[in-house]
Design an enzyme around this catalytic site. Structure first.
Site, PDB file in Angstrom:
ATOM      1  N   ARG A   1      -6.642   3.027  -2.472  1.00  0.00           N
ATOM      2  CA  ARG A   1      -6.922   1.456  -2.211  1.00  0.00           C
ATOM      3  C   ARG A   1      -7.779   1.409  -1.429  1.00  0.00           C
ATOM      4  O   ARG A   1      -8.048  -0.185  -1.850  1.00  0.00           O
ATOM      5  CB  ARG A   1      -5.635   0.673  -2.698  1.00  0.00           C
ATOM      6  N   GLN A   2      -7.876   1.426   0.559  1.00  0.00           N
ATOM      7  CA  GLN A   2      -8.823   1.199   0.468  1.00  0.00           C
ATOM      8  C   GLN A   2     -10.139   1.525   1.142  1.00  0.00           C
ATOM      9  O   GLN A   2     -10.595   1.720   1.695  1.00  0.00           O
ATOM     10  CB  GLN A   2      -8.044   1.524   2.276  1.00  0.00           C
TER      11      GLN A   2
ATOM     12  N   ASP B   1       0.862   0.441 -15.364  1.00  0.00           N
ATOM     13  CA  ASP B   1       0.277   0.073 -14.416  1.00  0.00           C
ATOM     14  C   ASP B   1      -0.275   1.861 -13.430  1.00  0.00           C
ATOM     15  O   ASP B   1       0.971   2.823 -13.993  1.00  0.00           O
ATOM     16  CB  ASP B   1       0.804  -0.831 -12.748  1.00  0.00           C
TER      17      ASP B   1
ATOM     18  N   GLY C   1       8.498  18.030  16.268  1.00  0.00           N
ATOM     19  CA  GLY C   1       7.374  17.178  15.510  1.00  0.00           C
ATOM     20  C   GLY C   1       6.462  18.512  14.735  1.00  0.00           C
ATOM     21  O   GLY C   1       5.686  18.146  13.694  1.00  0.00           O
TER      22      GLY C   1
ATOM     23  N   LYS D   1      -5.179 -10.340 -11.818  1.00  0.00           N
ATOM     24  CA  LYS D   1      -4.083 -11.032 -10.387  1.00  0.00           C
ATOM     25  C   LYS D   1      -5.252 -11.240  -9.089  1.00  0.00           C
ATOM     26  O   LYS D   1      -6.117 -10.813  -9.029  1.00  0.00           O
ATOM     27  CB  LYS D   1      -3.710  -9.057 -10.425  1.00  0.00           C
TER      28      LYS D   1
ATOM     29  N   ASP E   1      -3.626  -6.487 -13.773  1.00  0.00           N
ATOM     30  CA  ASP E   1      -4.917  -6.854 -13.624  1.00  0.00           C
ATOM     31  C   ASP E   1      -5.981  -6.503 -14.418  1.00  0.00           C
ATOM     32  O   ASP E   1      -5.304  -5.172 -15.090  1.00  0.00           O
ATOM     33  CB  ASP E   1      -4.799  -6.606 -12.060  1.00  0.00           C
TER      34      ASP E   1
HETATM   35  C1  R5P Z   1      -3.535  -2.806  -7.096  1.00  0.00           C
HETATM   36  O1  R5P Z   1      -4.696  -2.749  -8.031  1.00  0.00           O
HETATM   37  C2  R5P Z   1      -2.714  -1.788  -8.321  1.00  0.00           C
HETATM   38  O2  R5P Z   1      -2.550  -0.687  -9.492  1.00  0.00           O
HETATM   39  C3  R5P Z   1      -1.063  -1.402  -7.794  1.00  0.00           C
HETATM   40  O3  R5P Z   1      -0.659  -2.794  -9.266  1.00  0.00           O
HETATM   41  C4  R5P Z   1      -0.494  -1.224  -6.427  1.00  0.00           C
HETATM   42  O4  R5P Z   1      -1.228  -0.590  -6.154  1.00  0.00           O
HETATM   43  C5  R5P Z   1       1.317  -1.863  -6.937  1.00  0.00           C
HETATM   44  O5  R5P Z   1       1.256  -1.955  -5.702  1.00  0.00           O
HETATM   45  P1  R5P Z   1       3.180  -2.974  -5.499  1.00  0.00           P
HETATM   46  O6  R5P Z   1       3.829  -2.305  -6.480  1.00  0.00           O
HETATM   47  O7  R5P Z   1       3.004  -2.433  -4.231  1.00  0.00           O
HETATM   48  O8  R5P Z   1       2.430  -4.434  -5.781  1.00  0.00           O
END
Ligand code: R5P
Length: 303
Positions: free
Chosen positions: A93-94, A220, A37, A193, A170
């Site tokens: 995102r985190q 998005d 690996g 959202k 969102d």
């Molecule tokens: C989150 O706020 C992002 O803008 C996307 O809406 C999100 O990451 C999409 O992820 P999923 O397809 O898992 O809902």
């Protein structure tokens, strides 16, 4: 000064397009995986002074190791400047510890990449509570460009854009949706959202009547599990939308998520080529090339 685009296999097509747009030579970095690996990375032997490394960081864990190994080789071969072009930048995102003990992945990954490269260029990074990429990459230049002009031009080229309603799932999607709508002359709105889990999404709408009989395009940054797009489409259709399509920058979804989107009533999903995916229809090379123009100008100035 010699500048070259070095690309990793998964992004060979887009790397070549980027090199062409910049008028630079293009070569592939090769990776060998040992039976246990571990990886062996070999960079091309052109010994450029400036390397523009192209690798999108979807499914990022091995790729980050590949970058670390390649950076060691580039530097040792004499590269003075390493620029990472990662159209999708993973782990953004985190951005906080939501529960005790959680890592803030955004910080950790930025620190790691910032130690390897002198500049990072990415596209629509998911910055929610952090507003600027520069706040995350403290020690190097980091540019987050938006794909909105490419999305807007694509919609306009298809015709009838002025009668579309672009819909963001969102509030965080507002800048992308608004800029795309402005570029192609469409209307726009966003839902609110709240996320209950990885694949569980709740949506509320300020003006439900606005969806009635509209041709809707959900816009998005990311589609991963597909839960967000699916819930947005269902809500739009429930509120009377005539049809629903979707346009995303980063297509991280697998076949199962794609099937869920169809089931939710999304008649078409289109993405940019930020992440290689069968839905790619919108090339980002022109936008990336203009963000990188100063690297090429430096080449001319110092030649
Ligand atoms: C989150 O706020 C992002 O803008 C996307 O809406 C999100 O990451 C999409 O992820 P999923 O397809 O898992 O809902």
């Amino acid at each position: 000064m010699r500048v070259a685009v070095h690309c990793f296999e998964p992004c060979a097509g887009t790397g070549q397009a980027l090199a062409k747009a910049l008028g630079l030579p293009f070569e592939l970095v090769s990776t060998h995986r040992f039976p246990d690996g571990e990886l062996l990375v070999t960079v091309p032997d052109g010994k450029p002074d400036v390397v523009i490394a192209h690798l999108s960081l979807d499914r990022p864990n091995e790729k980050i190791i590949e970058l670390a190994l390649a950076a060691e080789a580039w530097r040792r071969q004499g590269a003075r400047r390493l620029v990472l072009v990662a159209p999708y930048l993973a782990y953004m995102r985190q951005d906080q510890a939501f529960e005790f003990g959680q890592a803030i992945s955004q910080k950790a990954i930025a620190r790691l990449l910032g130690g390897l490269f002198d500049r990072i260029v990415t596209v629509d990074p998911h910055l929610h509570r952090t507003h600027r990429l520069a706040d995350i990459f403290e020690s190097i230049r980091a540019d987050g460009i938006t794909a909105a002009p490419a999305l807007g031009d694509w919609l306009r080229a298809r015709g009838g854009a002025s009668s579309l309603l672009l819909l963001g799932p969102d509030e965080e999607s507002t800048p992308l949706v608004q800029a795309t709508a402005k570029r192609c002359g469409a209307g726009w709105l966003t839902f609110l959202k709240s996320r209950q889990g990885d694949t569980d999404v709740d949506l509320t709408v300020k003006s439900p009547e606005a969806l009635k009989d509209r041709r809707v395009v959900i816009v998005d940054d990311i589609c991963s599990s597909g839960a967000t797009l699916a819930a947005t489409a269902r809500k739009a259709l429930e509120l009377g939308a005539r049809n629903v399509r979707a346009l995303v920058v980063h297509a991280l979804l697998d076949d199962r998520a794609a099937a869920n989107l169809r089931e939710a009533g999304i008649s078409e999903l289109v993405s940019t080529d930020a992440v290689p995916h069968p839905t790619n229809s919108i090339a980002l090379a022109p936008l990336l090339a203009s963000a990188l123009a100063d690297e090429v100008r430096a080449d001319l100035v110092h030649a």
